[in-house]
Design a protein around this motif. Structure first.
Motif, mmCIF file in Angstrom:
data_model
loop_
_atom_site.group_PDB
_atom_site.id
_atom_site.type_symbol
_atom_site.label_atom_id
_atom_site.label_comp_id
_atom_site.label_asym_id
_atom_site.label_seq_id
_atom_site.Cartn_x
_atom_site.Cartn_y
_atom_site.Cartn_z
ATOM 1 N N UNK A 51 -0.685 -7.768 -92.910
ATOM 2 C CA UNK A 51 -0.303 -8.949 -92.031
ATOM 3 C C UNK A 51 0.986 -8.479 -91.182
ATOM 4 N N UNK A 52 1.993 -7.486 -92.894
ATOM 5 C CA UNK A 52 2.838 -6.611 -91.740
ATOM 6 C C UNK A 52 2.675 -5.525 -90.806
ATOM 7 N N UNK A 53 1.617 -5.012 -90.748
ATOM 8 C CA UNK A 53 1.265 -3.958 -90.039
ATOM 9 C C UNK A 53 0.832 -4.494 -89.424
ATOM 10 N N UNK A 54 -0.269 -5.838 -88.818
ATOM 11 C CA UNK A 54 -0.372 -6.301 -87.619
ATOM 12 C C UNK A 54 0.839 -6.250 -86.954
ATOM 13 N N UNK A 55 2.058 -6.723 -87.539
ATOM 14 C CA UNK A 55 2.610 -7.218 -86.777
ATOM 15 C C UNK A 55 3.712 -5.660 -85.998
ATOM 16 N N UNK A 56 3.756 -5.323 -86.850
ATOM 17 C CA UNK A 56 4.035 -3.604 -86.957
ATOM 18 C C UNK A 56 3.201 -2.917 -85.292
ATOM 19 N N UNK A 57 2.056 -2.923 -85.593
ATOM 20 C CA UNK A 57 1.301 -2.945 -84.036
ATOM 21 C C UNK A 57 1.863 -4.070 -83.099
ATOM 22 N N UNK A 96 0.606 -7.784 -73.886
ATOM 23 C CA UNK A 96 -0.701 -6.746 -75.044
ATOM 24 C C UNK A 96 -0.555 -7.612 -76.100
ATOM 25 N N UNK A 97 -1.714 -6.957 -76.288
ATOM 26 C CA UNK A 97 -2.616 -8.160 -77.105
ATOM 27 C C UNK A 97 -2.894 -7.386 -78.942
ATOM 28 N N UNK A 98 -2.897 -7.820 -80.105
ATOM 29 C CA UNK A 98 -3.496 -7.184 -81.456
ATOM 30 C C UNK A 98 -4.155 -7.561 -82.508
ATOM 31 N N UNK A 99 -5.332 -6.974 -82.594
ATOM 32 C CA UNK A 99 -5.824 -6.829 -83.451
ATOM 33 C C UNK A 99 -6.044 -6.344 -84.403
ATOM 34 N N UNK A 100 -5.718 -6.650 -85.693
ATOM 35 C CA UNK A 100 -5.637 -5.588 -86.847
ATOM 36 C C UNK A 100 -4.707 -4.512 -86.137
ATOM 37 N N UNK A 101 -4.509 -3.579 -87.402
ATOM 38 C CA UNK A 101 -3.679 -3.253 -87.319
ATOM 39 C C UNK A 101 -3.834 -1.469 -87.909
ATOM 40 N N UNK A 102 -3.454 -0.028 -86.273
ATOM 41 C CA UNK A 102 -4.501 1.319 -86.508
ATOM 42 C C UNK A 102 -3.049 1.468 -87.652
#
Length: 337
Positions: free
Chosen positions: A152-158, A279-285
């Motif tokens: 979940x932290x990586x999703x927020x990093x994105x 912007x939107x985020x779904x998952x983390x690259x």
């Protein structure tokens, strides 16, 4: 190989069982990870209740997309030096050859959706076998319980990378759950002049300030309208509207929450007239994952205070109930194989 252990299997909506688990020997390009802990989030609850959108789950399924562990074995073509290392791993099983993958946008892979814990076996088991290219190696002294929250932290990093907050800017977070508290920490690391947290629970003020917030308000209080950057994490249409209202003209908004189906959206007239950047985020690259692991390794990200429950796999049903209970005493719930 280690002795057989157990795994959670969700047969279909509302039906699960605990089954014997035999580690899957890693094939070429794969790694076998001994799972330390697996986190539960709202998406896992969706899977169990049958509310996951069609095409984004495949039953029967061992869930678990948030996890940490130690590499126990590797297949052909994988560096032997990975064995014994503490790791976390990306969930999206991208194709690596489409245009979006080549651009580093693996969560937009055009080959279709495949993700650990949703369409592929997850980490609510003794071990997890996955492509070694998805692993991110942690420092040797990393706390694996804390590291189980790095997905979940990586999703927020994105979201933080898309927000591109610069030192001295005024930034805000809407939402005070796990994602919101990670957003506070990532934004704080960028040296903002102000960091406002807006939520519905006054009891989250102390934790928000501990993580770096300079101001805390509930949604029913008077709110400013001149912030440079806002990250929304609450997952409701109301939260998205509140987040947009906090911005100055030309401000930058990043939405990460997923509202229930049929939710009303933002006002397009408002977005255009105020020239908001959305912007939107779904998952983390991969870029967001690497950023998260660096920030965690540098001691700028502290997931541990968010963990309130650690339970064995055989208490999966109870863990799911806790996650959906709405009890303010329930934070992040981990399952330990």
């Amino acid at each position: 190989m280690s002795a057989p252990s157990q795994a959670v299997v969700i047969e279909g909506p509302g039906a699960h069982r605990l089954v014997p688990h035999e580690p899957a020997a890693p094939a070429a390009g794969e790694a076998l990870v001994r799972v330390h802990a697996s986190g539960i989030c709202g998406s896992d609850r969706e899977v169990y209740q049958g509310n996951r959108p069609e095409g984004y789950v495949r039953y029967p399924l061992t869930p678990g997309h948030e996890w940490s562990g130690t590499v126990e074995a590797v297949g052909a073509g994988v560096p032997r030096g990975l064995v014994g290392r503490k790791v976390v791993g990306e969930g999206f099983r991208n194709c690596q050859v489409c245009d979006r993958c080549h651009a580093g946008e693996t969560t937009l892979c055009t080959a279709g959706y495949e993700e650990t814990g949703f369409t592929q076996p997850g980490a609510m088991a003794g071990t997890l076998t996955l492509p070694a290219r998805l692993l991110h190696v942690l420092p040797d002294d990393a706390d694996l319980t804390a590291a189980a929250l790095l997905e979940p932290a990586a999703c927020i990093a994105a979201a933080a990378l898309k927000a591109d907050a610069r030192p001295g800017e005024r930034v805000a977070v809407v939402g005070t759950g796990t994602l919101g508290m990670f957003a506070v920490q990532f934004l704080r690391a960028g040296s903002p002049s102000e960091l406002l947290v807006v939520g519905t629970r006054p009891d989250r003020e102390e934790l928000s300030r501990t993580f770096g917030a300079t101001d805390f308000r509930t949604r029913d209080q008077e709110l400013p309208d001149d912030f440079d950057v806002v990250i929304e994490t609450a997952g409701s249409a109301t939260a998205a509207t509140t987040a947009a209202s906090l911005l100055r003209r030309g401000g930058r908004l990043v939405l990460t929450g997923i509202p229930a189906a049929g939710a009303e959206g933002l006002d397009p007239t408002d977005l255009v007239v105020r020239q908001l950047e959305v912007h939107t985020v779904f998952g983390a690259p991969p870029q967001a994952w690497a950023h998260t692991v660096r920030v965690f390794g540098a001691g700028l990200l502290d997931p541990l205070p968010l963990v309130t429950h650690e339970l064995p796999l055989d208490e999966f049903a109870h863990a799911i109930e806790l996650v959906g209970s709405g009890d303010p005493k329930v934070g992040k719930v981990l399952l330990r194989p």
